[in-house]
Design an enzyme around this catalytic site. Structure first.
Site, PDB file in Angstrom:
ATOM      1  N   SER A 270       0.824  -1.204   0.000  1.00 43.15           N
ATOM      2  CA  SER A 270       0.000   0.000   0.000  1.00 43.15           C
ATOM      3  C   SER A 270       0.859   1.256   0.000  1.00 43.15           C
ATOM      4  O   SER A 270       1.938   1.270   0.567  1.00 43.15           O
ATOM      5  CB  SER A 270      -0.917   0.044   1.213  1.00 43.15           C
ATOM      6  OG  SER A 270      -1.564   1.310   1.243  1.00 43.15           O
TER       7      SER A 270
ATOM      8  N   LYS B 248      -4.335  -6.448   3.731  1.00 41.64           N
ATOM      9  CA  LYS B 248      -4.302  -5.322   2.763  1.00 41.64           C
ATOM     10  C   LYS B 248      -5.720  -4.928   2.365  1.00 41.64           C
ATOM     11  O   LYS B 248      -6.046  -3.746   2.233  1.00 41.64           O
ATOM     12  CB  LYS B 248      -3.478  -5.716   1.525  1.00 41.64           C
ATOM     13  CG  LYS B 248      -3.589  -4.734   0.354  1.00 41.64           C
ATOM     14  CD  LYS B 248      -2.962  -3.400   0.685  1.00 41.64           C
ATOM     15  CE  LYS B 248      -3.290  -2.230  -0.209  1.00 41.64           C
ATOM     16  NZ  LYS B 248      -3.665  -2.342  -1.551  1.00 41.64           N
TER      17      LYS B 248
ATOM     18  N   HIS C 121      -7.186  -2.935   5.114  1.00 40.38           N
ATOM     19  CA  HIS C 121      -6.607  -1.583   5.009  1.00 40.38           C
ATOM     20  C   HIS C 121      -7.427  -0.747   4.014  1.00 40.38           C
ATOM     21  O   HIS C 121      -7.796   0.390   4.289  1.00 40.38           O
ATOM     22  CB  HIS C 121      -5.139  -1.688   4.556  1.00 40.38           C
ATOM     23  CG  HIS C 121      -4.560  -0.409   4.063  1.00 40.38           C
ATOM     24  ND1 HIS C 121      -4.868   0.112   2.811  1.00 40.38           N
ATOM     25  CD2 HIS C 121      -3.716   0.483   4.633  1.00 40.38           C
ATOM     26  CE1 HIS C 121      -4.232   1.260   2.661  1.00 40.38           C
ATOM     27  NE2 HIS C 121      -3.520   1.501   3.743  1.00 40.38           N
ATOM     28  N   ASN C 122      -7.723  -1.343   2.874  1.00 36.87           N
ATOM     29  CA  ASN C 122      -8.469  -0.592   1.860  1.00 36.87           C
ATOM     30  C   ASN C 122      -9.898  -0.304   2.305  1.00 36.87           C
ATOM     31  O   ASN C 122     -10.432   0.771   2.017  1.00 36.87           O
ATOM     32  CB  ASN C 122      -8.478  -1.361   0.539  1.00 36.87           C
ATOM     33  CG  ASN C 122      -7.151  -1.280  -0.175  1.00 36.87           C
ATOM     34  OD1 ASN C 122      -6.114  -1.095   0.463  1.00 36.87           O
ATOM     35  ND2 ASN C 122      -7.148  -1.436  -1.481  1.00 36.87           N
TER      36      ASN C 122
ATOM     37  N   GLU D 188      -9.712   2.500   4.520  1.00 40.34           N
ATOM     38  CA  GLU D 188      -9.404   3.685   3.697  1.00 40.34           C
ATOM     39  C   GLU D 188     -10.687   4.263   3.077  1.00 40.34           C
ATOM     40  O   GLU D 188     -10.863   5.481   3.029  1.00 40.34           O
ATOM     41  CB  GLU D 188      -8.422   3.240   2.610  1.00 40.34           C
ATOM     42  CG  GLU D 188      -8.014   4.295   1.620  1.00 40.34           C
ATOM     43  CD  GLU D 188      -7.142   3.680   0.501  1.00 40.34           C
ATOM     44  OE1 GLU D 188      -6.180   2.956   0.808  1.00 40.34           O
ATOM     45  OE2 GLU D 188      -7.471   3.900  -0.681  1.00 40.34           O
TER      46      GLU D 188
END
Ligand code: 2AM
Length: 506
Positions: A133, A205, A208-209, A212
């Site tokens: 990222s 990941k 995380h997105n 986000e």
């Protein structure tokens, strides 16, 4: 052209992310063999980047790439997620990649594909998946990297990942900037750490997105409410975000928000670009994956889903334009204290953000049960402090929370965050009420508050809901005065009417 077996690492897929990751590795002294399906792209890339400390080795074919690498070979794949990854792996196996060689997928792959691939290619290569990222700049100057797969493979990758990842100052948790772009940072803690078996890196990941998505939506709602309620211009809003960036909200996304809001329109220097950008959001799918996974596992991640739906709703631009002429809302003008409203929106943003992260960590907590991973939440928060899009001062606090209690049931229960919500919630409620009164859509603020109030409620109306399910579908219920798991059904005294449905799936 390719030299024999001297390169440290190979990279396939020279779009911007691939090029930048290759240059990042070469800057750190790794000799990188590069290949791209369209050969001219590879040739131009190598020609344009002479004299890196490690050096680039041009490979015109995958057998060339295999021949250029020291054993065990380490090949990074950065092609479009999906079938292209399998195609490239098959081609690599034909090109001479062997059982002990590492094939590392650094794309945004679905974690279940990574689990499947590790199994499928077992015995033919060591397949490994790593989330990366930080966008293009992160790949170039230091991303946050989330590696998952066999620990035996990780030990070969670890020196490279530690070198190229973003670095944070261990005592403050702040990202360490490069003095000069391209000059590696010395010292500091690398923003990478082994996440777990098979698809764990890609899963983390994805979370995380998902987070986000909410971070971006919350910031956008804060902007929208302040703009509409206080009638502020873009540069005035920029100043507010820049000020917020000096405090607890200090983060990459708040910082770029201030910069975006300040940007004049190149087509009209008297106007701001943001006022000319069409309000129709796009998405690539990782937020949808996160929300789908939340539904599959039965974990409430309503703010993450709400952030995805907010993008979907925005994308219905022409329908909204029509509806805006037909559907009514309140007439409202804010007459309160302007400074107080700004402070209230800040607190609403901060409290909602805590809920969004709580949801993301709840998903990971459940995923480790589903997939038999043992995730280290303090370590995950630690490697998100630098390099990635959600990097923020806030993540130092999450690191501290999970260091205090690695088994923390929900982030909101940590004493620090519990205190922050206690302090901010009057403002948060005021902002949500104002949004409702003014008829302004603030779905992420509202859903986060609903999550908070739902989670802290000893009693919820699911008693009635279970009664309804038992009434129409004989789905049974538990009783408050009986042990959990004991199930009851009542032959409800239905009023006289034709046959009731036996089951309607409720
Ligand atoms: P290209 O330059 O030949 O299109 C992002 O799309 C990157 O992935 C590009 O470098 C692209 O190569 C590469 N890519 C996409 N699909 C691929 C495939 N099936 N095989 C090899 N490379 C592929």
């Amino acid at each position: 052209m390719a030299q024999n077996a001297s390169a440290d690492v190979g990279l396939i897929g020279l779009a911007v992310m691939g090029q930048n990751l290759a240059l990042n590795m070469a800057d750190h002294g790794f000799k990188v063999a590069v290949y791209n399906r369209t050969r001219s792209v590879m040739e131009r890339f190598v020609a344009d980047n002479p004299g890196t400390p490690g050096g680039l080795v041009a490979c015109a074919s995958l057998p060339d790439l295999a021949a250029a690498l020291r054993k065990p070979r380490k090949v990074i794949i950065l092609v479009q997620a999906g079938p292209a990854v399998d195609r490239v792996i098959s081609q690599l196996l034909e090109a001479g990649i062997e059982e002990d060689d590492l094939v590392v997928d650094c794309g945004n792959s679905l974690w279940t594909d990574t689990i499947r691939r590790e199994r499928e290619y077992s015995g033919r290569c060591l397949f490994f998946g790593s989330g990366v990222s930080g966008g293009e700049l992160g790949a170039r100057y230091g991303p946050s990297m989330m590696p998952g797969g066999q620990a035996s493979a990780w030990k070969h990758l670890e020196p490279i990942w530690n070198s190229i990842a973003a670095k944070v100052d261990e005592s403050s948790g702040r990202p360490m900037e490069t003095a000069e772009p391209g000059k590696p940072v010395r010292g500091g803690m690398p923003c990478t750490s082994y996440i777990g078996e098979n698809g764990a890196g890609h899963y983390v990941k994805m979370i995380h997105n998902g987070i986000e998505y909410v971070d971006m939506q919350l910031i956008s709602e804060a902007y929208f409410l302040l703009k509409k309620l206080l009638d502020l211009k873009s540069d005035e809003l920029a100043a507010i975000f820049a000020q917020w960036n000096q405090g607890d909200l200090d983060s990459y996304l708040i910082q770029i928000t201030a910069e975006i809001l300040r940007q004049p329109d190149p087509a009209d220097p008297d106007g701001f670009l943001v006022d000319r950008i069409l309000d129709a959001a796009q998405q690539k799918g990782t937020g949808k994956w996160t929300s789908g996974n939340a539904l599959d596992m039965g974990i409430p991640a309503n703010s993450i889903a709400e952030a995805v739906f907010a993008r979907c709703l925005s994308a219905l631009k022409s329908e909204r334009v029509e509806a805006s002429r037909q559907l009514s809302g309140p007439a409202f003008s804010y007459r309160g204290d302007r400074r107080e409203l700004i402070a209230a929106v800040r607190d609403a943003l901060y409290c909602s953000k805590i809920c969004a992260y709580a949801q993301g960590f709840q998903l990971m907590r459940q995923a480790q049960v589903e997939y038999r991973w043992k995730l280290d939440f303090a370590s995950i928060a630690r490697i998100w402090r630098g390099g990635c899009i959600i990097r923020a001062r806030f993540l130092q606090k999450i690191t501290e929370a999970y260091t205090r209690d690695p088994e923390l049931v929900n982030l909101m229960l940590d004493p620090y965050f519990e205190g922050q919500i206690r302090e901010g919630q009057a403002h948060w409620r005021r902002v949500v009420s104002l949004a409702a009164q003014a008829g302004l859509a603030a779905p992420a603020f509202m859903s986060a508050l609903a999550y908070y109030d739902g989670y802290r409620s000893e009693f919820l109306p699911a008693n009635l809901l279970q009664g309804q399910r038992d009434y129409f579908g004989a789905h049974t219920y538990e009783r408050t005065d009986q042990p959990r798991g004991a199930r009851f059904h009542l032959d409800w005294p239905h009023p006289k009417r034709p046959q009731i449905p036996i089951d309607s799936g409720g």
